[in-house]
Write an enzyme that holds these catalytic residues in place. Sequence first.
Site, PDB file in Angstrom:
ATOM      1  N   GLY A  77     -64.009  46.159   9.889  1.00  0.00           N
ATOM      2  CA  GLY A  77     -62.688  46.435   9.325  1.00  0.00           C
ATOM      3  C   GLY A  77     -62.709  47.608   8.357  1.00  0.00           C
ATOM      4  O   GLY A  77     -63.718  47.891   7.717  1.00  0.00           O
ATOM      5  N   ARG A 141     -65.867  46.862  16.475  1.00  0.00           N
ATOM      6  CA  ARG A 141     -66.608  45.641  16.150  1.00  0.00           C
ATOM      7  C   ARG A 141     -67.679  45.292  17.181  1.00  0.00           C
ATOM      8  O   ARG A 141     -68.116  44.152  17.276  1.00  0.00           O
ATOM      9  CB  ARG A 141     -65.625  44.468  15.991  1.00  0.00           C
ATOM     10  CG  ARG A 141     -64.693  44.647  14.798  1.00  0.00           C
ATOM     11  CD  ARG A 141     -63.877  43.398  14.505  1.00  0.00           C
ATOM     12  NE  ARG A 141     -62.952  43.583  13.404  1.00  0.00           N
ATOM     13  CZ  ARG A 141     -63.266  43.393  12.121  1.00  0.00           C
ATOM     14  NH1 ARG A 141     -64.484  43.033  11.787  1.00  0.00           N
ATOM     15  NH2 ARG A 141     -62.363  43.562  11.180  1.00  0.00           N
ATOM     16  N   ASP A 172     -72.228  41.472   8.477  1.00  0.00           N
ATOM     17  CA  ASP A 172     -72.618  41.382   9.892  1.00  0.00           C
ATOM     18  C   ASP A 172     -73.126  42.731  10.408  1.00  0.00           C
ATOM     19  O   ASP A 172     -74.128  42.799  11.121  1.00  0.00           O
ATOM     20  CB  ASP A 172     -71.441  40.902  10.754  1.00  0.00           C
ATOM     21  CG  ASP A 172     -71.214  39.402  10.627  1.00  0.00           C
ATOM     22  OD1 ASP A 172     -72.204  38.647  10.676  1.00  0.00           O
ATOM     23  OD2 ASP A 172     -70.063  38.983  10.466  1.00  0.00           O
ATOM     24  N   LYS A 198     -70.040  47.888   2.747  1.00  0.00           N
ATOM     25  CA  LYS A 198     -68.592  48.042   2.826  1.00  0.00           C
ATOM     26  C   LYS A 198     -67.929  46.694   3.079  1.00  0.00           C
ATOM     27  O   LYS A 198     -68.367  45.963   3.960  1.00  0.00           O
ATOM     28  CB  LYS A 198     -68.253  48.989   3.986  1.00  0.00           C
ATOM     29  CG  LYS A 198     -66.783  49.045   4.365  1.00  0.00           C
ATOM     30  CD  LYS A 198     -66.512  48.764   5.847  1.00  0.00           C
ATOM     31  CE  LYS A 198     -66.742  47.354   6.235  1.00  0.00           C
ATOM     32  NZ  LYS A 198     -66.210  46.985   7.539  1.00  0.00           N
ATOM     33  N   THR A 199     -66.950  46.327   2.326  1.00  0.00           N
ATOM     34  CA  THR A 199     -65.998  45.261   2.688  1.00  0.00           C
ATOM     35  C   THR A 199     -65.037  45.066   1.525  1.00  0.00           C
ATOM     36  O   THR A 199     -65.474  44.923   0.380  1.00  0.00           O
ATOM     37  CB  THR A 199     -66.655  43.907   3.040  1.00  0.00           C
ATOM     38  OG1 THR A 199     -65.625  42.927   3.201  1.00  0.00           O
ATOM     39  CG2 THR A 199     -67.622  43.409   1.986  1.00  0.00           C
ATOM     40  N   ASP A 201     -63.458  42.469   1.084  1.00  0.00           N
ATOM     41  CA  ASP A 201     -63.504  41.046   0.721  1.00  0.00           C
ATOM     42  C   ASP A 201     -64.340  40.782  -0.525  1.00  0.00           C
ATOM     43  O   ASP A 201     -64.209  39.732  -1.147  1.00  0.00           O
ATOM     44  CB  ASP A 201     -64.079  40.206   1.872  1.00  0.00           C
ATOM     45  CG  ASP A 201     -63.163  40.188   3.087  1.00  0.00           C
ATOM     46  OD1 ASP A 201     -62.102  40.834   3.042  1.00  0.00           O
ATOM     47  OD2 ASP A 201     -63.512  39.536   4.081  1.00  0.00           O
ATOM     48  N   MET A 246     -55.924  38.772   1.922  1.00  0.00           N
ATOM     49  CA  MET A 246     -57.088  38.941   2.779  1.00  0.00           C
ATOM     50  C   MET A 246     -58.368  38.542   2.041  1.00  0.00           C
ATOM     51  O   MET A 246     -58.448  38.643   0.829  1.00  0.00           O
ATOM     52  CB  MET A 246     -57.169  40.395   3.251  1.00  0.00           C
ATOM     53  CG  MET A 246     -58.074  40.608   4.430  1.00  0.00           C
ATOM     54  SD  MET A 246     -57.863  42.250   5.154  1.00  0.00           S
ATOM     55  CE  MET A 246     -56.897  41.856   6.603  1.00  0.00           C
ATOM     56  N   GLY A 247     -59.344  38.126   2.814  1.00  0.00           N
ATOM     57  CA  GLY A 247     -60.618  37.662   2.265  1.00  0.00           C
ATOM     58  C   GLY A 247     -61.053  36.453   3.052  1.00  0.00           C
ATOM     59  O   GLY A 247     -60.772  35.314   2.699  1.00  0.00           O
ATOM     60  N   TYR A 420     -53.526  44.285   5.807  1.00  0.00           N
ATOM     61  CA  TYR A 420     -53.608  45.676   6.255  1.00  0.00           C
ATOM     62  C   TYR A 420     -53.094  46.654   5.204  1.00  0.00           C
ATOM     63  O   TYR A 420     -53.509  47.809   5.173  1.00  0.00           O
ATOM     64  CB  TYR A 420     -52.820  45.851   7.562  1.00  0.00           C
ATOM     65  CG  TYR A 420     -53.463  45.133   8.726  1.00  0.00           C
ATOM     66  CD1 TYR A 420     -54.598  45.644   9.350  1.00  0.00           C
ATOM     67  CD2 TYR A 420     -52.964  43.925   9.189  1.00  0.00           C
ATOM     68  CE1 TYR A 420     -55.201  44.984  10.401  1.00  0.00           C
ATOM     69  CE2 TYR A 420     -53.561  43.254  10.244  1.00  0.00           C
ATOM     70  CZ  TYR A 420     -54.686  43.790  10.850  1.00  0.00           C
ATOM     71  OH  TYR A 420     -55.300  43.126  11.886  1.00  0.00           O
TER      72      TYR A 420
END
Length: 546
Positions: A77, A141, A172, A198-199, A201, A246-247, A420
Amino acid sequence: MEISALQKERAAYQPKLPKALQGAVKVKEGAPTKSVDNQEEIKKLFPNTYGMPLIEFVPGENADKKKINIGVILSGGQAPGGHNVISGLFDAVKKLNSENRLYGFLMGPGGLVDHNYVEITAEFLNQYRNTGGFDMIGSGRTKLEEEEQFEKGLKIIRELDINAIVIIGGDDSNTNACVLAEYYAAKKYGVQVIGCPKTIDGDLKNEQIETSFGFDTATKTYSELIGNIERDCNSARKYWHFIKLMGRSASHIALECALETQPNICLISEEIEAKDMTLNQVVENIANVVAYRAKQGNNFGVVLIPEGLIEFIPAIGRLIQELNDLLAAHGADYKDLDKDAQRKYIIAHLSKENAATFETLPEGVARQLSLDRDPHGNVQVSLIETEKLLSDMVGSLLAKWAKEGKFDGKFAAQHHFFGYEGRCAAPSNFDADYCYALGTSAAQLVAAGKTGYMAIVKNTTANANEWKAGGVPITMMMNMEKRNGEMKPVIRKALVELDGKPFKAFAAKRDEWAKNTAYVYPGPIQYWGPTEVCDQTTKTLKLEQD
């Protein structure tokens, strides 16, 4: 390409670098490392990349004019700042040697396997400096797991004379980077693999990774939106706003936004799990706050809900775990049945306790839990409208209380899901600087001949000049977990720690926020102006590093 006035001005921003990365760089190695758990299993799976030392970059004397070509991949993402990681990579490899080349593999790891790439030139890159999104080369992905993929990738690596692959991704994606690094090292192919954290979350962090990039910008973007809704809420005074954030697996985003905006209620999934709360108890707690505020004449409020909440309610979590195993083993028998037959099949094959939980869920939620899965085999919790589920259940309970004479207020709900909206925002100054430093660190890890490392930047609450850059072996962050019915090596996710400073700061204030209207309106991200406004880190990071 047409660009906005903001993008035009923003392109001129020169991200700040830690002192150690500003000139010639020297590598300082620390002690050997070991994985966070399951040491013997991880060592056995990664014999060539296990136990490597931590690395810190310090100022050097002579710049090495090393000849290196690098391939870069954006994986998973989107997160604000990805383009600046690539900018930092590009500037660092060109500074090492002007003949060095940087190639971007298109649309994620699949671009490496399918040989879809673009050479990143100064002219091409300059359109994307300090911008949000991953549209420079796209993301995807595709999981890098099979030897066939590694060998197909090797063909284009050899053709382009690439020395190293840099994979920019979450837990991941970096697990896949570690597997790829081990494979190429075992085969002695001489191809290095480096990861970047990176994330949005916020769940890719540990003693070495203080924060993942994108979290700062995304939470500031969501907090602006929440503040706008709070102001509207406090103006109209007639709605309860249920806002899902989000998370997927952790409540870091919800917690940070609560610290920034002071809503009436913020649910923290990890606390609900630790207290073994039922869905009905969660609903009753919200209803009690609604009823209390109604007595004060305040028929309005704001509730923040983490996206992954449903999985953390223990009874539902146990159900999901069994569903994951059941569908991993028998998905083929199940998928062609009609809706009613699927429901009956699941109830017949679940344990008694989990079947009972499944039967009590609203039909739509039960169906979402048992059907659509993401590429990792997980329930797609973002598709479950938890915000509507909770507000409906709160409304039903309040209606019951009204009949019993326990509630005489009004309750009307509005629903929002912010996801988003934050993933591709123009990066804050913090993320612009942090990502540029990560990209520069990744290039220096390649120049130092390292593989199986993740680029890191620490001491991030200090002035950027004092940040510490280096690398951590990816194996150090790994343990064994069950995925799709099998035990697999993965990077351990960081959940909200209930004894951590950010949660404790929130817990100390939440009763006051529930009763009173104590909203804070952060406003939009600022790029120019006083440093105390423009260069602020998140409250989470400040509290953790305090």
